[in-house]
Write an enzyme that holds these catalytic residues in place. Structure first.
Site, mmCIF file in Angstrom:
data_model
loop_
_atom_site.group_PDB
_atom_site.id
_atom_site.type_symbol
_atom_site.label_atom_id
_atom_site.label_comp_id
_atom_site.label_asym_id
_atom_site.label_seq_id
_atom_site.Cartn_x
_atom_site.Cartn_y
_atom_site.Cartn_z
ATOM 1 C CE LYS A 1 -1.898 -1.098 3.951
ATOM 2 N NZ LYS A 1 -1.135 -2.362 4.223
ATOM 3 N NE ARG B 1 -4.100 -1.390 10.079
ATOM 4 C CZ ARG B 1 -3.020 -0.903 9.455
ATOM 5 N NH1 ARG B 1 -3.018 0.331 8.995
ATOM 6 N NH2 ARG B 1 -1.966 -1.650 9.276
ATOM 7 N NE ARG C 1 7.378 -2.604 6.022
ATOM 8 C CZ ARG C 1 6.048 -2.589 6.119
ATOM 9 N NH1 ARG C 1 5.312 -1.980 5.186
ATOM 10 N NH2 ARG C 1 5.453 -3.175 7.133
ATOM 11 N NE ARG D 1 6.450 -0.325 10.071
ATOM 12 C CZ ARG D 1 5.301 -0.555 9.468
ATOM 13 N NH1 ARG D 1 5.092 -0.104 8.230
ATOM 14 N NH2 ARG D 1 4.351 -1.222 10.073
ATOM 15 N NE ARG E 1 2.541 -5.481 11.222
ATOM 16 C CZ ARG E 1 3.698 -5.162 10.631
ATOM 17 N NH1 ARG E 1 4.822 -5.731 11.017
ATOM 18 N NH2 ARG E 1 3.710 -4.280 9.675
HETATM 19 P P1 ADP Z 1 1.537 -1.854 7.590
HETATM 20 O O1 ADP Z 1 2.331 -0.998 6.645
HETATM 21 O O2 ADP Z 1 2.291 -3.051 8.068
HETATM 22 O O3 ADP Z 1 0.172 -2.162 7.097
HETATM 23 P P2 ADP Z 1 1.053 0.562 9.094
HETATM 24 O O4 ADP Z 1 2.292 1.363 8.931
HETATM 25 O O5 ADP Z 1 -0.125 0.934 8.280
HETATM 26 O O6 ADP Z 1 1.384 -0.987 8.910
HETATM 27 O O7 ADP Z 1 0.619 0.557 10.622
HETATM 28 C C1 ADP Z 1 1.525 0.195 11.631
HETATM 29 C C2 ADP Z 1 0.762 -0.003 12.930
HETATM 30 O O8 ADP Z 1 0.120 1.225 13.295
HETATM 31 C C3 ADP Z 1 -0.363 -1.029 12.889
HETATM 32 O O9 ADP Z 1 0.097 -2.350 13.126
HETATM 33 C C4 ADP Z 1 -1.278 -0.519 14.011
HETATM 34 O O10 ADP Z 1 -0.764 -0.848 15.271
HETATM 35 C C5 ADP Z 1 -1.167 0.988 13.857
HETATM 36 N N1 ADP Z 1 -2.183 1.560 12.935
HETATM 37 C C6 ADP Z 1 -1.971 2.206 11.746
HETATM 38 N N2 ADP Z 1 -3.123 2.607 11.220
HETATM 39 C C7 ADP Z 1 -4.106 2.192 12.047
HETATM 40 C C8 ADP Z 1 -5.529 2.280 12.040
HETATM 41 N N3 ADP Z 1 -6.192 2.878 11.037
HETATM 42 N N4 ADP Z 1 -6.201 1.725 13.074
HETATM 43 C C9 ADP Z 1 -5.574 1.127 14.110
HETATM 44 N N5 ADP Z 1 -4.242 1.008 14.178
HETATM 45 C C10 ADP Z 1 -3.505 1.525 13.161
HETATM 46 P P1 ADP Z 2 2.359 -1.757 3.182
HETATM 47 O O1 ADP Z 2 2.411 -0.261 3.095
HETATM 48 O O2 ADP Z 2 1.117 -2.336 2.578
HETATM 49 O O3 ADP Z 2 2.604 -2.270 4.549
HETATM 50 P P2 ADP Z 2 4.866 -1.621 1.667
HETATM 51 O O4 ADP Z 2 4.485 -0.767 0.514
HETATM 52 O O5 ADP Z 2 5.688 -1.009 2.731
HETATM 53 O O6 ADP Z 2 3.556 -2.342 2.276
HETATM 54 O O7 ADP Z 2 5.627 -2.908 1.080
HETATM 55 C C1 ADP Z 2 6.203 -3.865 1.951
HETATM 56 C C2 ADP Z 2 7.569 -4.286 1.390
HETATM 57 O O8 ADP Z 2 7.399 -5.031 0.186
HETATM 58 C C3 ADP Z 2 8.489 -3.132 1.056
HETATM 59 O O9 ADP Z 2 9.804 -3.470 1.414
HETATM 60 C C4 ADP Z 2 8.349 -2.966 -0.468
HETATM 61 O O10 ADP Z 2 9.567 -2.517 -1.048
HETATM 62 C C5 ADP Z 2 8.020 -4.372 -0.930
HETATM 63 N N1 ADP Z 2 7.031 -4.415 -2.016
HETATM 64 C C6 ADP Z 2 5.983 -3.577 -2.219
HETATM 65 N N2 ADP Z 2 5.277 -3.942 -3.311
HETATM 66 C C7 ADP Z 2 5.887 -5.051 -3.805
HETATM 67 C C8 ADP Z 2 5.632 -5.909 -4.938
HETATM 68 N N3 ADP Z 2 4.599 -5.690 -5.753
HETATM 69 N N4 ADP Z 2 6.472 -6.944 -5.130
HETATM 70 C C9 ADP Z 2 7.522 -7.171 -4.294
HETATM 71 N N5 ADP Z 2 7.815 -6.402 -3.229
HETATM 72 C C10 ADP Z 2 7.010 -5.355 -2.979
#
Ligand code: ADP
Ligand code: ADP
Ligand code: ZN
Length: 220
Positions: free
Chosen positions: A18, A93, A132, A166, A177
């Site tokens: 995302k 979420r 990541r 992270r 998660r």
């Molecule tokens: P990921 O990229 O792994 O999806 P995020 O960076 O979006 O994770 O979020 C990291 C953490 O922040 C989540 O595991 C949760 O603890 C918290 N968080 C982020 N957005 C939300 C939300 N909309 N509602 C509840 N918790 C959230």
């Molecule tokens: P989210 O925001 O949903 O938690 P990220 O965009 O941070 O996910 O992506 C998670 C990890 O996977 C990052 O290290 C990113 O570089 C990698 N990644 C993202 N999209 C792809 C893809 N289509 N194929 C392979 N690796 C990806």
């Protein structure tokens, strides 16, 4: 087709891509990325009340309470740069968050253009999350295997040589998660499908291919 001014929600599992896609769309079309994860990490770093409340929950891989999240997004969405469209990355979420979003957008006389599910099978998520990392200076995202910088150890975007991982990106938190995603976030898929907004794309594809699908899904 252009996406300027669009209001989009990106949904998908943790590590599903995302943030990567939201940053590309922000760069291509000038619509701002609203990442609640980034906002919370900034709050933790700054030691604000929200940060103090969120820190341990985030490290455990659970969800921060809805009331806190709604407050965070409400003040962000009211800022002037959001008038040119936005990409919600990581919010809503839960169903209560989606309902609160609907109410706040209605109040601002804004509507949503699309909700895109970036679908990625659970089996791919451990590798995505544990590989990541990001530039410490500009936040550009990378991956040990799937998205390396052009020059090893140097950020493509800003030239920095410092990177961060992270604290919650460990194999230990992945199960928690993913469980939070399937139990609390997945019910939003039928919620938005009923409203005629949901489109699903294949997030297991290569990054550029996911971008192409995403632009088509929002524009088409
Ligand atoms: P990921 O990229 O792994 O999806 P995020 O960076 O979006 O994770 O979020 C990291 C953490 O922040 C989540 O595991 C949760 O603890 C918290 N968080 C982020 N957005 C939300 C939300 N909309 N509602 C509840 N918790 C959230
Ligand atoms: P989210 O925001 O949903 O938690 P990220 O965009 O941070 O996910 O992506 C998670 C990890 O996977 C990052 O290290 C990113 O570089 C990698 N990644 C993202 N999209 C792809 C893809 N289509 N194929 C392979 N690796 C990806
Ligand atoms: Zn950088």
């Amino acid at each position: 087709m252009k996406l300027e001014g669009k209001r989009i929600i990106l949904m998908g599992p943790p590590g599903g891509g995302k943030g990567t896609q939201a940053r590309v769309l922000q760069e291509m079309f000038g619509i701002v990325q609203l990442s609640t994860g980034d906002m919370l990490r900034a709050a933790v770093k700054a030691g604000t009340p929200v940060g103090l409340q969120a820190k341990a929950i985030m490290e455990a891989g659970a969800l921060v309470p809805d009331a806190v999240m709604v407050g965070v997004i409400k003040s962000r969405i009211a800022e002037p740069d959001c008038a040119n469209g936005f990409i919600l990355d990581g919010f809503p979420r839960t169903i209560p968050q989606a309902e609160a979003l609907e109410a706040m957008l209605e109040e601002m006389q804004m509507g949503l253009d699309a909700v895109i599910e970036v679908r990625v099978p659970d089996e791919m998520i451990v590798a995505r999350i544990t590989g990541r990392y990001a530039c410490a200076k500009c936040g550009a995202g990378y991956h040990d295997t799937f998205q390396k910088p052009k020059v090893e150890g140097v950020c493509d975007v800003c030239g920095s040589t410092e990177f961060i991982r992270r604290k919650d990106d460990t194999a230990d938190t992945v199960a928690t998660r993913l469980q939070a995603y399937h139990q609390q976030t997945a019910p939003l898929l039928p919620y938005y499908a009923e409203r005629g907004l949901l489109k699903t794309i294949d997030g297991a594809a290569a990054i550029e291919d996911v971008t192409r699908q995403l632009v088509e899904a929002v524009a088409g």
